[in-house]
Motif scaffolding. Structure first.
Motif, PDB file in Angstrom:
ATOM      1  N   THR A 126       0.815  -1.202   0.000  1.00  0.00           N
ATOM      2  CA  THR A 126       0.000   0.000   0.000  1.00  0.00           C
ATOM      3  C   THR A 126       0.857   1.263   0.000  1.00  0.00           C
ATOM      4  O   THR A 126       1.910   1.310   0.641  1.00  0.00           O
ATOM      5  N   ARG A 127       0.406   2.241  -0.727  1.00  0.00           N
ATOM      6  CA  ARG A 127       1.051   3.553  -0.730  1.00  0.00           C
ATOM      7  C   ARG A 127       0.172   4.600  -0.052  1.00  0.00           C
ATOM      8  O   ARG A 127       0.475   5.793  -0.098  1.00  0.00           O
ATOM      9  N   ASP A 128      -0.898   4.127   0.556  1.00  0.00           N
ATOM     10  CA  ASP A 128      -1.738   5.039   1.316  1.00  0.00           C
ATOM     11  C   ASP A 128      -0.922   5.616   2.473  1.00  0.00           C
ATOM     12  O   ASP A 128      -0.282   4.862   3.223  1.00  0.00           O
ATOM     13  N   PRO A 129      -0.900   6.937   2.643  1.00  0.00           N
ATOM     14  CA  PRO A 129      -0.086   7.542   3.711  1.00  0.00           C
ATOM     15  C   PRO A 129      -0.419   7.035   5.100  1.00  0.00           C
ATOM     16  O   PRO A 129       0.444   7.004   5.981  1.00  0.00           O
ATOM     17  N   ASP A 130      -1.673   6.601   5.309  1.00  0.00           N
ATOM     18  CA  ASP A 130      -2.092   6.109   6.613  1.00  0.00           C
ATOM     19  C   ASP A 130      -2.186   4.584   6.670  1.00  0.00           C
ATOM     20  O   ASP A 130      -2.781   4.030   7.599  1.00  0.00           O
ATOM     21  N   MET A 131      -1.647   3.920   5.654  1.00  0.00           N
ATOM     22  CA  MET A 131      -1.517   2.465   5.637  1.00  0.00           C
ATOM     23  C   MET A 131      -2.838   1.712   5.504  1.00  0.00           C
ATOM     24  O   MET A 131      -2.948   0.544   5.895  1.00  0.00           O
ATOM     25  N   TRP A 132      -3.837   2.365   4.931  1.00  0.00           N
ATOM     26  CA  TRP A 132      -5.088   1.667   4.648  1.00  0.00           C
ATOM     27  C   TRP A 132      -4.974   0.984   3.288  1.00  0.00           C
ATOM     28  O   TRP A 132      -4.144   1.364   2.470  1.00  0.00           O
ATOM     29  N   PRO A 133      -5.827  -0.019   3.009  1.00  0.00           N
ATOM     30  CA  PRO A 133      -5.792  -0.656   1.690  1.00  0.00           C
ATOM     31  C   PRO A 133      -6.115   0.344   0.584  1.00  0.00           C
ATOM     32  O   PRO A 133      -6.973   1.221   0.742  1.00  0.00           O
ATOM     33  N   MET A 134      -5.427   0.196  -0.534  1.00  0.00           N
ATOM     34  CA  MET A 134      -5.683   1.043  -1.690  1.00  0.00           C
ATOM     35  C   MET A 134      -6.827   0.456  -2.518  1.00  0.00           C
ATOM     36  O   MET A 134      -7.360  -0.613  -2.210  1.00  0.00           O
ATOM     37  N   ALA A 135      -7.188   1.147  -3.573  1.00  0.00           N
ATOM     38  CA  ALA A 135      -8.107   0.585  -4.556  1.00  0.00           C
ATOM     39  C   ALA A 135      -7.476  -0.683  -5.121  1.00  0.00           C
ATOM     40  O   ALA A 135      -6.272  -0.747  -5.350  1.00  0.00           O
ATOM     41  N   GLY A 136      -8.284  -1.730  -5.318  1.00  0.00           N
ATOM     42  CA  GLY A 136      -7.747  -3.026  -5.707  1.00  0.00           C
ATOM     43  C   GLY A 136      -7.771  -3.270  -7.202  1.00  0.00           C
ATOM     44  O   GLY A 136      -8.476  -2.597  -7.954  1.00  0.00           O
ATOM     45  N   LYS A 137      -6.998  -4.265  -7.607  1.00  0.00           N
ATOM     46  CA  LYS A 137      -7.030  -4.757  -8.978  1.00  0.00           C
ATOM     47  C   LYS A 137      -8.066  -5.866  -9.067  1.00  0.00           C
ATOM     48  O   LYS A 137      -8.492  -6.427  -8.052  1.00  0.00           O
ATOM     49  N   THR A 138      -8.456  -6.241 -10.278  1.00  0.00           N
ATOM     50  CA  THR A 138      -9.643  -7.075 -10.457  1.00  0.00           C
ATOM     51  C   THR A 138      -9.378  -8.580 -10.525  1.00  0.00           C
ATOM     52  O   THR A 138     -10.310  -9.357 -10.700  1.00  0.00           O
ATOM     53  N   GLY A 139      -8.126  -9.009 -10.383  1.00  0.00           N
ATOM     54  CA  GLY A 139      -7.815 -10.425 -10.548  1.00  0.00           C
ATOM     55  C   GLY A 139      -8.574 -11.340  -9.601  1.00  0.00           C
ATOM     56  O   GLY A 139      -9.114 -12.374 -10.014  1.00  0.00           O
ATOM     57  N   ALA A 140      -8.628 -10.985  -8.329  1.00  0.00           N
ATOM     58  CA  ALA A 140      -9.326 -11.823  -7.349  1.00  0.00           C
ATOM     59  C   ALA A 140     -10.804 -11.936  -7.681  1.00  0.00           C
ATOM     60  O   ALA A 140     -11.399 -13.024  -7.596  1.00  0.00           O
ATOM     61  N   ALA A 141     -11.423 -10.813  -8.061  1.00  0.00           N
ATOM     62  CA  ALA A 141     -12.838 -10.838  -8.421  1.00  0.00           C
ATOM     63  C   ALA A 141     -13.070 -11.708  -9.654  1.00  0.00           C
ATOM     64  O   ALA A 141     -14.048 -12.469  -9.723  1.00  0.00           O
ATOM     65  N   ARG A 142     -12.173 -11.621 -10.625  1.00  0.00           N
ATOM     66  CA  ARG A 142     -12.311 -12.418 -11.839  1.00  0.00           C
ATOM     67  C   ARG A 142     -12.286 -13.917 -11.518  1.00  0.00           C
ATOM     68  O   ARG A 142     -13.132 -14.681 -11.983  1.00  0.00           O
ATOM     69  N   VAL A 143     -11.301 -14.336 -10.708  1.00  0.00           N
ATOM     70  CA  VAL A 143     -11.184 -15.752 -10.353  1.00  0.00           C
ATOM     71  C   VAL A 143     -12.370 -16.189  -9.488  1.00  0.00           C
ATOM     72  O   VAL A 143     -12.905 -17.283  -9.659  1.00  0.00           O
ATOM     73  N   PRO A 198     -18.722 -10.674 -17.212  1.00  0.00           N
ATOM     74  CA  PRO A 198     -17.643 -10.068 -16.422  1.00  0.00           C
ATOM     75  C   PRO A 198     -17.013  -8.871 -17.143  1.00  0.00           C
ATOM     76  O   PRO A 198     -15.843  -8.904 -17.541  1.00  0.00           O
ATOM     77  N   THR A 199     -17.781  -7.826 -17.290  1.00  0.00           N
ATOM     78  CA  THR A 199     -17.282  -6.614 -17.933  1.00  0.00           C
ATOM     79  C   THR A 199     -16.300  -5.911 -17.003  1.00  0.00           C
ATOM     80  O   THR A 199     -16.287  -6.162 -15.792  1.00  0.00           O
ATOM     81  N   PRO A 200     -15.472  -5.017 -17.535  1.00  0.00           N
ATOM     82  CA  PRO A 200     -14.565  -4.271 -16.658  1.00  0.00           C
ATOM     83  C   PRO A 200     -15.303  -3.527 -15.556  1.00  0.00           C
ATOM     84  O   PRO A 200     -14.824  -3.457 -14.413  1.00  0.00           O
ATOM     85  N   GLU A 201     -16.471  -2.992 -15.871  1.00  0.00           N
ATOM     86  CA  GLU A 201     -17.242  -2.251 -14.869  1.00  0.00           C
ATOM     87  C   GLU A 201     -17.712  -3.174 -13.753  1.00  0.00           C
ATOM     88  O   GLU A 201     -17.623  -2.835 -12.563  1.00  0.00           O
ATOM     89  N   LEU A 202     -18.222  -4.361 -14.136  1.00  0.00           N
ATOM     90  CA  LEU A 202     -18.707  -5.298 -13.119  1.00  0.00           C
ATOM     91  C   LEU A 202     -17.555  -5.792 -12.252  1.00  0.00           C
ATOM     92  O   LEU A 202     -17.687  -5.902 -11.022  1.00  0.00           O
ATOM     93  N   LEU A 203     -16.406  -6.081 -12.869  1.00  0.00           N
ATOM     94  CA  LEU A 203     -15.259  -6.550 -12.098  1.00  0.00           C
ATOM     95  C   LEU A 203     -14.770  -5.476 -11.137  1.00  0.00           C
ATOM     96  O   LEU A 203     -14.351  -5.777 -10.018  1.00  0.00           O
ATOM     97  N   ARG A 204     -14.821  -4.222 -11.568  1.00  0.00           N
ATOM     98  CA  ARG A 204     -14.422  -3.136 -10.667  1.00  0.00           C
ATOM     99  C   ARG A 204     -15.384  -3.036  -9.493  1.00  0.00           C
ATOM    100  O   ARG A 204     -14.963  -2.817  -8.351  1.00  0.00           O
TER     101      ARG A 204
END
Length: 250
Positions: A126-143, A198-204
């Protein structure tokens, strides 16, 4: 499907890694009951230290369901590292492919064999200054949507206090002894996305639901409120570039 055997190589890795973890850290583990006893499943974990894969793997190893991490395919070609990765059943990701599904084919196959596949949805520390999770990538949702396997959110905190991400000074801070806190939650409800294209919008959207579940758990672990919005590193970088360009034009 019954639990798979942990195997020699994973046990060897545990023999090497567990003693220093036990000596250097205290443990606060919760939510072990949410780790499925049988069948394939996915875990999604926040990433805030180079040490946290060891912290999380230690937690899950004690359930008898070891995690199979995703790793760049190139790492499997090296001698010792590749031998350990192959021996412990880690999963190569072929990022050079232009087909997003084929990039995660090995992960899909592992879940369908009854394995646990562990994702760090942020894709990096994470690069969040306060160490919270960032916006995620869609790989986990796809699988997850392809396999319909349970998705178990996991929040962890403490490894980052011993080894802060991107630290240039005082990289190791083992003393005073830190507590590795790991909390697993109930499966993320993705039922409203199942059966849809599984469109990009749905995966997001599915990824946002997954990241929200992880962040809620981390809020409980930290005893702090959830941020108003997840940190988006790409947007933050774009904003920095615009600011730099504006200042340069003055």
């Amino acid at each position: 499907m019954s639990r798979r055997r942990i195997g020699f190589w994973y046990r060897l890795a545990a023999v090497i890694a567990k003693p220093p973890l036990v000596i250097l850290f205290k443990r606060d583990w919760q939510g072990l009951e949410h780790v499925p006893a049988d069948g394939g499943f996915i875990t999604v974990v926040n990433h805030n230290s180079y040490l946290d894969p060891l912290s999380y793997a230690h937690f899950q190893y004690n359930t008898g369901r070891v995690p199979r991490f995703l790793a760049k395919a190139g790492l499997f070609k090296s001698s010792f590292v590749g031998m350990m990765l192959r021996g412990t059943g880690q999963i190569p990701v072929y990022r050079e492919t232009t087909d997003a599904l084929n990039a995660f084919r090995a992960a899909v196959d592992a879940v369908e064999r009854g394995e646990c596949v562990a994702f760090y949805p942020e894709g990096t520390l994470t690069r969040d200054p306060d160490m919270w999770p960032m916006a995620g990538k869609t790989g986990a949702a796809r699988v997850a949507l392809l396999t319909k396997a349970p998705v178990i959110p996991v929040a962890q905190w403490g490894a980052n206090l011993a080894m802060p991400p991107y630290a240039t000074e005082n990289r190791f801070r083992f003393f005073p002894r830190k507590t590795l806190k790991v909390l697993a939650g109930p499966p993320v409800d993705l039922s409203r996305f199942e059966g849809e294209e599984p469109t990009p919008e749905l995966l997001r959207e599915a990824t946002e639901v997954i990241m929200a579940a992880i962040t809620e758990l981390l809020s409980e672990v930290r005893g702090e409120p959830v941020p108003a919005a997840p940190y988006d590193h790409r947007k933050a970088r774009a904003k920095q570039r615009r600011r730099a360009a504006e200042e340069g034009s003055k």
